[in-house]
Design a protein around this motif. Structure first.
Motif, PDB file in Angstrom:
ATOM      1  N   LEU A   1      11.408 -18.912  41.100  1.00 53.89           N
ATOM      2  CA  LEU A   1      10.013 -18.681  40.762  1.00 53.89           C
ATOM      3  C   LEU A   1       9.532 -19.875  39.952  1.00 53.89           C
ATOM      4  O   LEU A   1      10.320 -20.507  39.231  1.00 53.89           O
ATOM      5  CB  LEU A   1       9.849 -17.396  39.948  1.00 53.89           C
TER       6      LEU A   1
ATOM      7  N   GLU B   1       6.373 -21.533  37.311  1.00 50.70           N
ATOM      8  CA  GLU B   1       5.246 -21.269  36.418  1.00 50.70           C
ATOM      9  C   GLU B   1       4.822 -22.576  35.774  1.00 50.70           C
ATOM     10  O   GLU B   1       5.576 -23.554  35.767  1.00 50.70           O
ATOM     11  CB  GLU B   1       5.619 -20.229  35.363  1.00 50.70           C
TER      12      GLU B   1
ATOM     13  N   GLU C   1      13.700 -12.209  37.359  1.00 53.79           N
ATOM     14  CA  GLU C   1      12.711 -11.477  38.141  1.00 53.79           C
ATOM     15  C   GLU C   1      12.472 -10.085  37.548  1.00 53.79           C
ATOM     16  O   GLU C   1      11.334  -9.607  37.491  1.00 53.79           O
ATOM     17  CB  GLU C   1      13.162 -11.379  39.596  1.00 53.79           C
TER      18      GLU C   1
ATOM     19  N   ARG D   1      10.622 -10.475  34.273  1.00 55.62           N
ATOM     20  CA  ARG D   1       9.226 -10.810  34.542  1.00 55.62           C
ATOM     21  C   ARG D   1       8.411  -9.553  34.858  1.00 55.62           C
ATOM     22  O   ARG D   1       7.270  -9.412  34.387  1.00 55.62           O
ATOM     23  CB  ARG D   1       9.157 -11.799  35.712  1.00 55.62           C
TER      24      ARG D   1
ATOM     25  N   LEU E   1       2.420 -17.182  37.398  1.00 59.86           N
ATOM     26  CA  LEU E   1       3.355 -17.795  38.342  1.00 59.86           C
ATOM     27  C   LEU E   1       2.589 -18.692  39.310  1.00 59.86           C
ATOM     28  O   LEU E   1       1.398 -18.484  39.568  1.00 59.86           O
ATOM     29  CB  LEU E   1       4.108 -16.723  39.110  1.00 59.86           C
TER      30      LEU E   1
ATOM     31  N   ARG F   1      15.505 -16.694  40.245  1.00 64.62           N
ATOM     32  CA  ARG F   1      15.124 -15.289  40.193  1.00 64.62           C
ATOM     33  C   ARG F   1      16.214 -14.433  39.537  1.00 64.62           C
ATOM     34  O   ARG F   1      15.918 -13.459  38.840  1.00 64.62           O
ATOM     35  CB  ARG F   1      14.861 -14.766  41.609  1.00 64.62           C
TER      36      ARG F   1
END
Length: 551
Positions: A233, A235, A341, A344, A364, A400
Protein backbone atom coordinates in the motif's frame (compact mmCIF):
# COMPACT_ATOMS: atom_id res chain seq x y z
CA UNK A 1 35.03 13.04 36.82
CA UNK A 2 38.29 11.84 35.34
CA UNK A 3 36.76 8.45 34.47
CA UNK A 4 33.88 10.16 32.65
CA UNK A 5 36.37 12.43 30.86
CA UNK A 6 38.29 9.37 29.68
CA UNK A 7 35.07 7.85 28.33
CA UNK A 8 34.21 11.02 26.38
CA UNK A 9 37.73 11.28 25.01
CA UNK A 10 37.74 7.69 23.75
CA UNK A 11 34.24 8.03 22.27
CA UNK A 12 35.24 11.19 20.41
CA UNK A 13 38.10 9.41 18.63
CA UNK A 14 36.34 6.09 18.03
CA UNK A 15 34.60 5.97 14.61
CA UNK A 16 33.12 2.44 14.88
CA UNK A 17 29.59 2.04 16.22
CA UNK A 18 30.17 -1.33 17.90
CA UNK A 19 33.36 -0.08 19.54
CA UNK A 20 31.50 2.95 20.94
CA UNK A 21 28.85 0.58 22.24
CA UNK A 22 31.46 -1.58 23.96
CA UNK A 23 33.11 1.45 25.56
CA UNK A 24 29.82 2.67 27.06
CA UNK A 25 28.68 -0.76 28.21
CA UNK A 26 32.02 -1.36 29.94
CA UNK A 27 31.80 2.06 31.61
CA UNK A 28 28.25 1.41 32.86
CA UNK A 29 29.26 -2.03 34.15
CA UNK A 30 32.35 -0.82 36.04
CA UNK A 31 31.01 2.49 37.36
CA UNK A 32 28.76 2.56 40.44
CA UNK A 33 25.52 4.46 40.98
CA UNK A 34 24.79 7.36 40.81
CA UNK A 35 27.89 8.21 38.74
CA UNK A 36 26.93 6.05 35.77
CA UNK A 37 23.39 7.37 35.80
CA UNK A 38 24.54 10.96 35.46
CA UNK A 39 26.89 9.88 32.66
CA UNK A 40 23.91 8.31 30.86
CA UNK A 41 21.94 11.53 31.34
CA UNK A 42 24.78 13.54 29.82
CA UNK A 43 25.05 11.21 26.82
CA UNK A 44 21.28 11.32 26.16
CA UNK A 45 20.90 15.08 26.59
CA UNK A 46 19.06 14.77 29.90
CA UNK A 47 21.00 17.41 31.85
CA UNK A 48 20.25 21.11 31.99
CA UNK A 49 21.58 23.70 34.43
CA UNK A 50 19.85 27.00 35.05
CA UNK A 51 22.90 29.15 35.80
CA UNK A 52 25.80 27.20 34.27
CA UNK A 53 25.94 28.50 30.69
CA UNK A 54 28.63 29.16 28.05
CA UNK A 55 28.65 32.86 29.00
CA UNK A 56 29.95 31.94 32.46
CA UNK A 57 32.80 29.97 30.90
CA UNK A 58 33.78 32.92 28.68
CA UNK A 59 33.76 35.27 31.68
CA UNK A 60 36.04 32.98 33.70
CA UNK A 61 38.62 32.49 30.96
CA UNK A 62 38.65 36.26 30.32
CA UNK A 63 39.90 36.73 33.89
CA UNK A 64 42.83 34.37 33.38
CA UNK A 65 44.07 34.88 29.82
CA UNK A 66 44.69 37.68 27.39
CA UNK A 67 41.42 38.31 25.48
CA UNK A 68 43.17 38.72 22.12
CA UNK A 69 45.09 35.47 22.61
CA UNK A 70 41.86 33.71 23.58
CA UNK A 71 40.04 35.07 20.51
CA UNK A 72 42.83 33.88 18.23
CA UNK A 73 42.95 30.48 19.92
CA UNK A 74 39.17 30.07 19.78
CA UNK A 75 39.23 30.93 16.08
CA UNK A 76 41.93 28.32 15.48
CA UNK A 77 40.44 25.52 17.63
CA UNK A 78 36.78 26.21 16.80
CA UNK A 79 35.35 24.75 20.03
CA UNK A 80 34.77 26.72 23.24
CA UNK A 81 35.22 23.81 25.66
CA UNK A 82 38.42 22.58 24.02
CA UNK A 83 39.91 26.07 23.82
CA UNK A 84 39.26 26.90 27.47
CA UNK A 85 40.42 23.46 28.65
CA UNK A 86 43.75 23.94 26.87
CA UNK A 87 44.28 27.57 27.88
CA UNK A 88 43.20 27.35 31.53
CA UNK A 89 46.27 27.67 33.83
CA UNK A 90 46.84 24.08 34.96
CA UNK A 91 47.32 22.96 38.54
CA UNK A 92 50.77 23.27 40.02
CA UNK A 93 52.63 19.99 39.75
CA UNK A 94 53.68 18.29 43.01
CA UNK A 95 55.75 15.25 43.82
CA UNK A 96 53.72 12.01 43.77
CA UNK A 97 52.63 11.09 47.29
CA UNK A 98 53.24 14.55 48.73
CA UNK A 99 50.59 16.17 50.91
CA UNK A 100 50.01 18.85 48.26
CA UNK A 101 49.52 16.22 45.55
CA UNK A 102 47.10 14.29 47.78
CA UNK A 103 45.12 17.44 48.56
CA UNK A 104 44.85 18.34 44.88
CA UNK A 105 43.68 14.82 44.00
CA UNK A 106 41.03 14.99 46.72
CA UNK A 107 39.79 18.30 45.30
CA UNK A 108 38.96 16.60 41.98
CA UNK A 109 35.16 16.38 41.91
CA UNK A 110 33.16 13.32 40.96
CA UNK A 111 30.64 13.52 38.13
CA UNK A 112 27.79 13.16 40.63
CA UNK A 113 29.16 16.05 42.71
CA UNK A 114 29.45 18.22 39.60
CA UNK A 115 25.91 17.51 38.40
CA UNK A 116 24.30 17.93 41.82
CA UNK A 117 26.23 21.14 42.54
CA UNK A 118 25.50 22.71 39.14
CA UNK A 119 21.81 21.95 39.66
CA UNK A 120 21.60 23.54 43.14
CA UNK A 121 24.32 26.22 43.42
CA UNK A 122 23.26 29.86 43.28
CA UNK A 123 24.25 32.16 40.46
CA UNK A 124 26.69 34.19 42.57
CA UNK A 125 28.48 31.15 44.03
CA UNK A 126 28.85 29.25 40.77
CA UNK A 127 31.85 31.15 39.28
CA UNK A 128 33.98 30.41 42.34
CA UNK A 129 32.94 26.76 42.41
CA UNK A 130 33.56 26.24 38.70
CA UNK A 131 36.95 27.96 38.85
CA UNK A 132 37.97 25.67 41.72
CA UNK A 133 37.05 22.58 39.72
CA UNK A 134 38.93 23.81 36.66
CA UNK A 135 42.00 24.42 38.84
CA UNK A 136 41.88 20.86 40.19
CA UNK A 137 41.21 18.97 36.94
CA UNK A 138 43.64 18.10 34.17
CA UNK A 139 43.02 19.07 30.52
CA UNK A 140 40.76 16.12 29.76
CA UNK A 141 38.78 16.64 32.95
CA UNK A 142 38.35 20.34 32.24
CA UNK A 143 37.18 19.58 28.72
CA UNK A 144 34.57 17.07 29.96
CA UNK A 145 33.35 19.50 32.64
CA UNK A 146 32.94 22.31 30.14
CA UNK A 147 31.17 20.00 27.69
CA UNK A 148 28.59 19.30 30.40
CA UNK A 149 28.02 23.03 30.88
CA UNK A 150 27.81 23.97 27.21
CA UNK A 151 25.51 21.00 26.57
CA UNK A 152 27.23 19.84 23.39
CA UNK A 153 29.19 16.62 23.93
CA UNK A 154 29.58 15.90 20.20
CA UNK A 155 31.24 12.52 20.68
CA UNK A 156 29.28 10.67 17.99
CA UNK A 157 26.80 9.00 20.34
CA UNK A 158 23.05 9.19 19.85
CA UNK A 159 20.57 8.79 22.69
CA UNK A 160 19.47 5.50 21.10
CA UNK A 161 23.03 4.14 21.08
CA UNK A 162 23.52 5.05 24.76
CA UNK A 163 20.29 3.25 25.67
CA UNK A 164 21.43 0.23 23.64
CA UNK A 165 24.61 0.19 25.73
CA UNK A 166 22.52 0.10 28.89
CA UNK A 167 20.43 -2.78 27.53
CA UNK A 168 23.65 -4.72 26.83
CA UNK A 169 24.27 -4.92 30.59
CA UNK A 170 21.62 -7.66 30.73
CA UNK A 171 19.19 -9.48 28.48
CA UNK A 172 16.75 -6.58 28.02
CA UNK A 173 16.07 -5.38 24.46
CA UNK A 174 16.90 -1.74 23.58
CA UNK A 175 13.25 -1.22 22.56
CA UNK A 176 12.17 -2.24 26.07
CA UNK A 177 14.50 0.40 27.51
CA UNK A 178 12.86 2.94 25.19
CA UNK A 179 9.40 2.02 26.46
CA UNK A 180 10.26 2.64 30.12
CA UNK A 181 12.54 5.61 29.48
CA UNK A 182 9.94 8.28 30.22
CA UNK A 183 9.13 6.67 33.55
CA UNK A 184 12.67 7.10 34.92
CA UNK A 185 14.90 10.10 35.57
CA UNK A 186 18.59 10.74 36.35
CA UNK A 187 20.48 9.01 37.85
CA UNK A 188 18.31 6.10 36.56
CA UNK A 189 19.03 3.69 39.43
CA UNK A 190 15.77 1.70 38.96
CA UNK A 191 16.59 1.34 35.26
CA UNK A 192 20.06 -0.08 35.88
CA UNK A 193 18.71 -2.39 38.59
CA UNK A 194 16.06 -3.78 36.22
CA UNK A 195 18.46 -4.26 33.31
CA UNK A 196 21.01 -6.03 35.53
CA UNK A 197 18.33 -8.38 36.90
CA UNK A 198 18.05 -7.25 40.51
CA UNK A 199 15.06 -4.94 40.34
CA UNK A 200 11.53 -4.76 38.88
CA UNK A 201 10.71 -3.21 35.54
CA UNK A 202 10.32 0.55 36.08
CA UNK A 203 6.84 1.90 35.63
CA UNK A 204 6.41 3.85 32.40
CA UNK A 205 4.85 7.30 32.35
CA UNK A 206 1.40 6.16 33.47
CA UNK A 207 -0.71 4.95 30.56
CA UNK A 208 1.16 6.96 27.94
CA UNK A 209 4.60 5.46 27.24
CA UNK A 210 6.60 6.14 24.09
CA UNK A 211 6.82 3.24 21.65
CA UNK A 212 9.93 3.08 19.44
CA UNK A 213 8.88 3.98 15.87
CA UNK A 214 9.11 1.91 12.75
CA UNK A 215 11.26 3.47 10.01
CA UNK A 216 11.65 2.99 6.28
CA UNK A 217 14.54 2.29 3.92
CA UNK A 218 15.10 4.50 0.86
CA UNK A 219 14.01 2.54 -2.17
CA UNK A 220 16.55 1.90 -4.92
CA UNK A 221 15.89 1.50 -8.64
CA UNK A 222 16.90 -2.17 -8.47
CA UNK A 223 14.29 -2.82 -5.76
CA UNK A 224 11.33 -2.33 -8.10
CA UNK A 225 12.25 -5.42 -10.14
CA UNK A 226 12.17 -7.53 -6.98
CA UNK A 227 8.98 -6.16 -5.40
CA UNK A 228 5.38 -6.98 -6.28
CA UNK A 229 3.27 -3.79 -6.32
CA UNK A 230 0.21 -5.80 -5.27
CA UNK A 231 1.94 -6.61 -1.96
CA UNK A 232 2.17 -2.94 -0.97
CA UNK A 233 0.00 0.00 0.00
CA UNK A 234 1.21 3.54 -0.66
CA UNK A 235 0.58 6.83 1.14
CA UNK A 236 1.93 10.35 0.89
CA UNK A 237 5.04 11.33 2.80
CA UNK A 238 4.24 14.72 4.34
CA UNK A 239 6.75 17.51 4.99
CA UNK A 240 6.37 17.89 8.76
CA UNK A 241 7.88 16.02 11.68
CA UNK A 242 7.04 12.47 12.68
CA UNK A 243 5.25 12.28 16.04
CA UNK A 244 3.54 9.84 18.33
CA UNK A 245 0.38 11.12 20.06
CA UNK A 246 -0.57 9.07 23.12
CA UNK A 247 -3.46 9.50 25.55
CA UNK A 248 -5.16 7.43 28.24
CA UNK A 249 -6.11 7.22 31.88
CA UNK A 250 -3.86 6.03 34.69
CA UNK A 251 -4.34 6.30 38.43
CA UNK A 252 -7.57 8.17 37.93
CA UNK A 253 -5.86 10.87 35.86
CA UNK A 254 -6.20 11.80 32.20
CA UNK A 255 -2.69 11.71 30.70
CA UNK A 256 -1.63 12.99 27.29
CA UNK A 257 1.76 13.10 25.58
CA UNK A 258 3.15 14.20 22.24
CA UNK A 259 6.49 12.56 21.43
CA UNK A 260 8.97 13.27 18.65
CA UNK A 261 10.40 10.41 16.60
CA UNK A 262 13.31 10.16 19.06
CA UNK A 263 11.06 10.01 22.11
CA UNK A 264 11.37 13.61 23.25
CA UNK A 265 8.23 14.94 24.93
CA UNK A 266 7.34 18.05 22.87
CA UNK A 267 3.84 18.54 24.20
CA UNK A 268 4.67 21.78 26.02
CA UNK A 269 5.08 23.55 22.66
CA UNK A 270 1.71 22.23 21.41
CA UNK A 271 -0.90 22.72 24.15
CA UNK A 272 -3.62 23.18 21.53
CA UNK A 273 -2.91 19.71 20.19
CA UNK A 274 -2.70 18.10 23.63
CA UNK A 275 -6.18 19.44 24.40
CA UNK A 276 -7.46 17.60 21.33
CA UNK A 277 -6.07 14.18 22.33
CA UNK A 278 -9.37 13.02 23.78
CA UNK A 279 -8.99 9.27 23.29
CA UNK A 280 -7.43 6.14 24.74
CA UNK A 281 -4.86 5.17 22.12
CA UNK A 282 -1.37 5.66 20.66
CA UNK A 283 -1.20 6.97 17.11
CA UNK A 284 1.70 7.50 14.71
CA UNK A 285 1.50 10.49 12.39
CA UNK A 286 2.95 13.68 10.96
CA UNK A 287 2.87 16.97 12.87
CA UNK A 288 1.79 19.80 10.56
CA UNK A 289 0.34 23.29 10.68
CA UNK A 290 -3.08 23.42 9.03
CA UNK A 291 -4.66 26.80 8.17
CA UNK A 292 -8.14 26.87 6.61
CA UNK A 293 -7.84 23.19 5.77
CA UNK A 294 -4.51 23.53 3.94
CA UNK A 295 -1.12 22.20 5.04
CA UNK A 296 1.43 24.97 5.51
CA UNK A 297 5.14 24.81 4.66
CA UNK A 298 7.70 23.35 7.01
CA UNK A 299 9.01 26.88 7.51
CA UNK A 300 5.68 27.76 9.17
CA UNK A 301 5.83 24.65 11.39
CA UNK A 302 9.33 25.62 12.53
CA UNK A 303 7.86 28.67 14.24
CA UNK A 304 6.06 26.29 16.61
CA UNK A 305 8.99 23.97 17.31
CA UNK A 306 11.37 24.10 20.31
CA UNK A 307 9.40 26.79 22.15
CA UNK A 308 9.16 26.86 25.93
CA UNK A 309 6.15 29.17 25.85
CA UNK A 310 3.54 29.63 23.14
CA UNK A 311 1.58 32.86 22.74
CA UNK A 312 -2.15 33.01 22.07
CA UNK A 313 -1.38 34.71 18.75
CA UNK A 314 0.90 31.87 17.66
CA UNK A 315 -1.71 29.28 18.63
CA UNK A 316 -4.35 31.11 16.60
CA UNK A 317 -2.24 31.79 13.51
CA UNK A 318 -0.37 28.46 13.41
CA UNK A 319 -2.77 25.75 14.64
CA UNK A 320 -1.11 22.34 15.10
CA UNK A 321 -2.50 19.25 13.40
CA UNK A 322 -1.62 15.55 13.14
CA UNK A 323 -2.11 13.66 9.89
CA UNK A 324 -2.37 10.07 11.09
CA UNK A 325 -0.40 7.18 9.57
CA UNK A 326 -0.89 4.27 11.96
CA UNK A 327 -2.68 3.03 15.09
CA UNK A 328 -0.35 1.33 17.57
CA UNK A 329 -2.57 0.87 20.63
CA UNK A 330 -6.33 1.23 21.09
CA UNK A 331 -8.12 0.96 24.46
CA UNK A 332 -5.16 -0.90 25.95
CA UNK A 333 -4.88 -3.39 23.06
CA UNK A 334 -1.44 -3.48 21.44
CA UNK A 335 -1.99 -3.61 17.67
CA UNK A 336 1.63 -3.54 16.54
CA UNK A 337 1.73 -7.26 15.79
CA UNK A 338 -1.16 -7.03 13.32
CA UNK A 339 -0.51 -6.69 9.56
CA UNK A 340 -0.47 -3.11 8.33
CA UNK A 341 -3.62 -3.69 6.27
CA UNK A 342 -5.51 -4.74 9.42
CA UNK A 343 -4.14 -1.82 11.43
CA UNK A 344 -5.14 0.52 8.63
CA UNK A 345 -8.74 -0.72 8.78
CA UNK A 346 -8.78 -0.18 12.55
CA UNK A 347 -7.23 3.28 12.06
CA UNK A 348 -9.86 4.38 9.53
CA UNK A 349 -12.66 3.37 11.89
CA UNK A 350 -10.89 5.03 14.84
CA UNK A 351 -10.42 8.38 13.10
CA UNK A 352 -14.00 8.33 11.80
CA UNK A 353 -15.36 7.82 15.33
CA UNK A 354 -13.23 10.64 16.73
CA UNK A 355 -14.43 13.26 14.27
CA UNK A 356 -11.62 15.48 15.63
CA UNK A 357 -10.68 18.64 13.66
CA UNK A 358 -7.09 18.39 14.90
CA UNK A 359 -6.60 14.88 13.47
CA UNK A 360 -7.19 13.48 10.02
CA UNK A 361 -6.25 10.39 8.07
CA UNK A 362 -3.31 10.36 5.69
CA UNK A 363 -4.91 9.10 2.47
CA UNK A 364 -3.72 6.07 0.58
CA UNK A 365 -2.45 6.51 -2.97
CA UNK A 366 -4.00 3.92 -5.31
CA UNK A 367 -1.63 2.51 -7.93
CA UNK A 368 -1.87 -0.52 -10.25
CA UNK A 369 1.83 -0.51 -11.16
CA UNK A 370 5.17 1.07 -10.23
CA UNK A 371 4.94 3.29 -13.32
CA UNK A 372 1.57 4.61 -12.14
CA UNK A 373 2.99 5.33 -8.69
CA UNK A 374 5.94 7.14 -10.29
CA UNK A 375 3.46 9.40 -12.09
CA UNK A 376 1.62 10.10 -8.82
CA UNK A 377 4.89 10.87 -7.06
CA UNK A 378 5.86 13.31 -9.82
CA UNK A 379 2.49 15.11 -9.73
CA UNK A 380 0.81 14.73 -6.31
CA UNK A 381 -1.77 17.43 -7.11
CA UNK A 382 -3.20 15.35 -9.95
CA UNK A 383 -3.05 12.14 -7.88
CA UNK A 384 -5.29 13.24 -5.03
CA UNK A 385 -3.09 15.48 -2.86
CA UNK A 386 -4.88 18.55 -4.22
CA UNK A 387 -4.06 21.86 -2.53
CA UNK A 388 -1.64 20.09 -0.18
CA UNK A 389 0.58 18.87 -3.01
CA UNK A 390 3.40 21.28 -2.13
CA UNK A 391 3.64 19.66 1.31
CA UNK A 392 4.26 16.20 -0.18
CA UNK A 393 7.87 14.95 0.10
CA UNK A 394 7.22 11.74 -1.79
CA UNK A 395 5.48 8.45 -1.10
CA UNK A 396 5.75 5.69 1.49
CA UNK A 397 5.46 2.02 0.51
CA UNK A 398 4.28 -0.38 3.21
CA UNK A 399 3.82 -4.11 2.87
CA UNK A 400 0.22 -5.09 3.47
CA UNK A 401 1.31 -7.89 5.84
CA UNK A 402 3.98 -5.89 7.73
CA UNK A 403 3.74 -5.74 11.54
CA UNK A 404 4.83 -2.53 13.28
CA UNK A 405 8.44 -3.36 14.15
CA UNK A 406 10.72 -0.87 15.94
CA UNK A 407 13.77 0.29 14.05
CA UNK A 408 14.38 -0.04 10.32
CA UNK A 409 13.63 -3.65 9.30
CA UNK A 410 14.59 -4.56 5.76
CA UNK A 411 11.91 -5.15 3.15
CA UNK A 412 8.81 -3.94 5.02
CA UNK A 413 8.64 -0.16 4.57
CA UNK A 414 10.24 1.96 1.85
CA UNK A 415 10.35 5.71 1.30
CA UNK A 416 10.47 7.14 -2.22
CA UNK A 417 11.16 10.84 -1.91
CA UNK A 418 10.66 13.31 -4.73
CA UNK A 419 13.83 14.22 -6.63
CA UNK A 420 15.62 17.16 -4.97
CA UNK A 421 15.88 20.54 -6.63
CA UNK A 422 19.34 21.72 -7.61
CA UNK A 423 20.94 25.14 -8.08
CA UNK A 424 24.48 26.40 -8.58
CA UNK A 425 25.45 28.83 -5.81
CA UNK A 426 28.63 30.69 -4.87
CA UNK A 427 30.49 30.00 -1.63
CA UNK A 428 30.47 33.15 0.54
CA UNK A 429 31.37 32.26 4.15
CA UNK A 430 32.77 29.30 6.05
CA UNK A 431 33.09 28.23 9.66
CA UNK A 432 34.83 25.38 11.43
CA UNK A 433 32.88 22.25 12.23
CA UNK A 434 32.69 20.38 15.53
CA UNK A 435 34.10 17.15 16.89
CA UNK A 436 36.23 15.40 14.28
CA UNK A 437 35.68 18.36 11.94
CA UNK A 438 36.87 21.03 14.38
CA UNK A 439 40.11 21.39 12.39
CA UNK A 440 38.30 21.90 9.07
CA UNK A 441 36.14 24.63 7.60
CA UNK A 442 33.11 22.48 6.90
CA UNK A 443 30.05 24.71 7.50
CA UNK A 444 29.31 26.77 4.40
CA UNK A 445 27.08 29.72 3.53
CA UNK A 446 26.34 30.21 -0.16
CA UNK A 447 24.41 32.67 -2.31
CA UNK A 448 22.99 33.42 -5.75
CA UNK A 449 23.09 36.52 -7.93
CA UNK A 450 20.61 39.39 -7.74
CA UNK A 451 20.49 42.66 -9.66
CA UNK A 452 21.01 43.99 -13.16
CA UNK A 453 23.90 42.90 -15.35
CA UNK A 454 27.05 44.72 -14.35
CA UNK A 455 25.65 45.52 -10.89
CA UNK A 456 25.06 42.00 -9.59
CA UNK A 457 25.37 41.16 -5.91
CA UNK A 458 25.38 37.83 -4.12
CA UNK A 459 22.65 37.24 -1.54
CA UNK A 460 22.80 34.26 0.87
CA UNK A 461 20.14 31.60 0.37
CA UNK A 462 21.29 28.77 2.63
CA UNK A 463 23.86 26.93 4.72
CA UNK A 464 25.12 23.35 4.42
CA UNK A 465 27.62 21.18 6.21
CA UNK A 466 27.28 17.79 4.53
CA UNK A 467 26.99 16.07 1.15
CA UNK A 468 30.72 16.03 0.36
CA UNK A 469 33.33 13.32 0.87
CA UNK A 470 36.27 13.51 3.30
CA UNK A 471 38.58 14.06 0.34
CA UNK A 472 36.42 16.92 -0.95
CA UNK A 473 36.35 18.45 2.54
CA UNK A 474 40.16 18.65 2.52
CA UNK A 475 40.05 20.42 -0.86
CA UNK A 476 37.35 22.83 0.32
CA UNK A 477 39.26 23.60 3.51
CA UNK A 478 42.42 24.32 1.52
CA UNK A 479 40.52 26.65 -0.84
CA UNK A 480 38.98 28.57 2.08
CA UNK A 481 42.30 29.09 3.87
CA UNK A 482 43.97 30.33 0.67
CA UNK A 483 41.11 32.63 -0.33
CA UNK A 484 39.97 34.25 2.93
CA UNK A 485 39.38 37.99 2.52
CA UNK A 486 37.85 38.87 5.91
CA UNK A 487 37.02 37.43 9.32
CA UNK A 488 34.05 37.89 11.63
CA UNK A 489 34.88 36.03 14.83
CA UNK A 490 35.02 32.31 13.90
CA UNK A 491 33.53 33.00 10.44
CA UNK A 492 35.73 33.50 7.39
CA UNK A 493 34.58 35.45 4.36
CA UNK A 494 35.77 33.75 1.19
CA UNK A 495 36.57 35.64 -1.98
CA UNK A 496 33.44 35.82 -4.11
CA UNK A 497 32.70 37.87 -7.18
CA UNK A 498 31.84 37.52 -10.84
CA UNK A 499 35.36 36.43 -11.75
CA UNK A 500 36.65 34.89 -8.49
CA UNK A 501 35.17 32.34 -6.19
CA UNK A 502 33.91 28.77 -5.97
CA UNK A 503 30.61 27.44 -7.29
CA UNK A 504 28.80 24.70 -5.36
CA UNK A 505 25.98 22.61 -6.75
CA UNK A 506 23.41 22.59 -3.94
CA UNK A 507 20.56 20.08 -3.67
CA UNK A 508 17.56 20.90 -1.46
CA UNK A 509 14.06 19.65 -0.72
CA UNK A 510 12.07 22.87 -0.92
CA UNK A 511 11.90 26.65 -0.59
CA UNK A 512 9.99 29.03 1.68
CA UNK A 513 9.69 32.75 2.19
CA UNK A 514 11.93 34.03 4.97
CA UNK A 515 12.42 37.40 6.67
CA UNK A 516 15.70 36.22 8.22
CA UNK A 517 17.54 35.95 4.89
CA UNK A 518 18.58 38.90 2.74
CA UNK A 519 17.36 36.99 -0.30
CA UNK A 520 13.90 36.57 1.23
CA UNK A 521 14.10 32.81 0.70
CA UNK A 522 15.20 29.84 2.79
CA UNK A 523 16.11 26.34 1.61
CA UNK A 524 14.86 23.14 3.17
CA UNK A 525 17.57 20.52 3.89
CA UNK A 526 20.32 21.93 1.62
CA UNK A 527 23.44 19.84 1.02
CA UNK A 528 26.45 20.07 -1.26
CA UNK A 529 25.94 17.64 -4.14
CA UNK A 530 28.92 18.65 -6.29
CA UNK A 531 31.87 21.06 -6.30
CA UNK A 532 31.88 22.98 -9.57
CA UNK A 533 35.59 23.71 -9.97
CA UNK A 534 34.85 23.99 -13.69
CA UNK A 535 32.25 26.76 -13.50
CA UNK A 536 32.95 30.54 -13.33
CA UNK A 537 31.06 32.25 -10.46
CA UNK A 538 29.23 34.62 -12.80
CA UNK A 539 27.50 31.58 -14.33
CA UNK A 540 25.95 30.56 -11.01
CA UNK A 541 22.16 30.76 -10.73
CA UNK A 542 20.16 33.91 -10.08
CA UNK A 543 17.57 34.64 -7.42
CA UNK A 544 14.90 34.72 -10.13
CA UNK A 545 15.54 31.00 -10.73
CA UNK A 546 14.64 30.20 -7.13
CA UNK A 547 11.61 32.49 -7.30
CA UNK A 548 10.32 30.46 -10.24
CA UNK A 549 10.89 27.22 -8.29
CA UNK A 550 8.92 28.66 -5.38
CA UNK A 551 6.08 29.54 -7.71
Amino acid sequence: MNRFAELLDRLAYEPRRNAKLALMTDYFRRTPDPERGFALAALTGGLSFQHAKPGLVRALIAERTDPVLFALSYDFVGDLSETVALMWPGPERHAPGSSAETRLRNDTPSLATVVETLATAGKTALPRILAGWLDALDEAGRWALLKLITGALRVGVSARLAKTAVAALGTVAPDDVEEVWHGVSPPYEPLFAWVEGHGPRPESAGAVPFRPPMLAHPIEDADFDKLDPAAFLAEWKWDGIRVQAVAGRAGGHDRRRLYSRTGEDIGAAFPDLLDALDFDAAIDGELLVLVEGRVQSFNVLQQRLNRKTVTAKLLAEHPAHVRVYDLLVEAGEDLRGLPFEARRARLEAFVARLDNPRLDLSPLVPFPSWDALAEARADPAAAGAGADAEAVEGVMLKRRDAPYVPGRPKGLWYKWKRDPRVVDAVLMYAQRGHGKRSSFYSDFTFGVWRGAEGAEELVPVGKAYFGFTDEELVELDRFIRRNTVNRFGPVREVVHGPAQGLVLEVAFEGLARSTRHKSGLAMRFPRISRIRWDKPPIEADRLETLEVMLG
